[in-house]
Design a protein around this motif. Structure first.
Motif, short mmCIF file in Angstrom:
data_model
loop_
_atom_site.label_atom_id
_atom_site.label_comp_id
_atom_site.label_asym_id
_atom_site.label_seq_id
_atom_site.Cartn_x
_atom_site.Cartn_y
_atom_site.Cartn_z
N GLN A 1 30.48 9.83 -2.47
CA GLN A 1 31.53 10.47 -3.13
C GLN A 1 33.01 10.38 -1.21
O GLN A 1 34.07 11.30 -2.36
N GLN A 2 32.00 10.69 -0.71
CA GLN A 2 32.83 11.20 0.62
C GLN A 2 33.51 12.87 0.26
O GLN A 2 34.67 13.39 0.47
N LEU A 3 32.34 13.48 -0.05
CA LEU A 3 32.91 15.31 -0.89
C LEU A 3 32.44 16.17 0.47
O LEU A 3 31.01 15.27 0.50
N THR A 4 32.63 16.99 1.10
CA THR A 4 32.16 17.65 2.60
C THR A 4 31.39 19.00 1.64
O THR A 4 31.83 19.52 0.30
N TYR A 5 31.04 19.53 2.03
CA TYR A 5 30.00 21.15 2.26
C TYR A 5 32.09 22.06 2.17
O TYR A 5 31.84 23.07 1.15
N ALA A 6 32.82 21.74 2.25
CA ALA A 6 34.11 22.70 2.24
C ALA A 6 34.41 22.55 0.44
O ALA A 6 35.29 23.50 0.37
N ASP A 7 34.79 21.05 0.06
CA ASP A 7 35.28 20.63 -1.10
C ASP A 7 33.85 21.69 -1.45
O ASP A 7 34.49 22.16 -3.16
N VAL A 8 33.01 21.73 -1.76
CA VAL A 8 31.93 22.15 -2.51
C VAL A 8 32.64 23.89 -2.59
O VAL A 8 32.60 24.70 -3.45
#
Length: 246
Positions: free
Chosen positions: A18-25
């Protein structure tokens, strides 16, 4: 592999797709990115944190645990009919290769001449073939094990032998990221068994590295073919000079 390790691996794969990063989490959990990295590194997930991460990906905890359960059911070989269906449709075979390498839906439709609706239909067919499990938002879970093998003399093996091997070997292997090695010899059965064991280990290691690198963006990866082979063999030039045995 422990269940916590499985949870961590599945979450990393889904985030990447989903092209999500640790920053998004970190933003979702109202924590620092460093803390999120530490949680994944230490695999210290509370149920509340798991639920929040799942919400970020439009998944329920039930969806996540189902994926963990089905991870134990990965197939190591397709049926003859399944292989034939792949070989009969080049686009289906292409998408199957892409999901095997961890490509996201967006990466597939960006890099190849497959539109969004065609890609969805192809993923649905792979789901029907039980090669993947489709998830919301065109995400998927790979259901093929890392020790995947072709059917002996089956459609995939024939396709590879007839259409791939000759083209693969038509190269001088001169680039820095190429390697060609051939050695002949006369070996005992113990030595032959030892060589086969090492080749099998190399094959498994290549598969595991391919799985690990699936977490990286495509810009940091490239298509690579690795061919390992071994069989009783004598150069025809040598064979012609043999004495006839009485």
């Amino acid at each position: 592999m422990s269940q916590i390790k499985q949870i961590s691996d599945v979450l990393k794969t889904l985030l990447k797709q989903q092209q999500l990063t640790y920053a998004d989490v970190a933003e979702q959990l109202s924590m620092s990115e460093a803390n999120i990295k530490r949680i994944f590194s230490n695999e210290s997930f509370s149920l509340q944190r798991l639920e929040s991460i799942c919400q970020l990906m439009d998944l329920s905890l039930t969806d996540l645990f189902l994926l963990i359960e089905r991870q134990q059911e990965k197939i190591s070989q397709l049926t003859i009919e399944q292989e034939q269906e792949l070989v009969n449709d080049p686009k289906l075979l292409l998408v199957a290769a892409c999901v095997r390498d961890g490509w996201s839906f967006e990466e597939i439709i960006t890099h190849y001449q497959i539109d969004q609706f065609a890609a969805i239909r192809l993923l649905a067919r792979l789901d029907k073939l039980k090669m993947i499990q489709l998830l919301p938002n065109n995400q998927y879970k790979l259901l093929i094990s890392q020790d995947f093998k072709w059917q002996h003399r089956g459609p995939l093996e024939r396709f590879i032998s007839q259409d791939v091997m000759a083209k693969f070997l038509m190269s001088d292997f001169a680039s820095d990221d190429s390697f060609r090695f051939y050695i002949r010899g006369s070996y005992s059965q113990n030595s032959i068994a030892s060589i086969i064991k090492k080749l099998k280990h190399l094959t498994q290691e290549c598969a595991e590295l391919n799985h690990q690198d699936g977490q990286l963006p495509l810009s940091k990866r490239q298509h690579i073919g690795v061919l390992t082979a071994m069989r009783p063999w004598e150069l025809s030039l040598f064979k012609q000079m043999r004495r006839e045995q009485s």
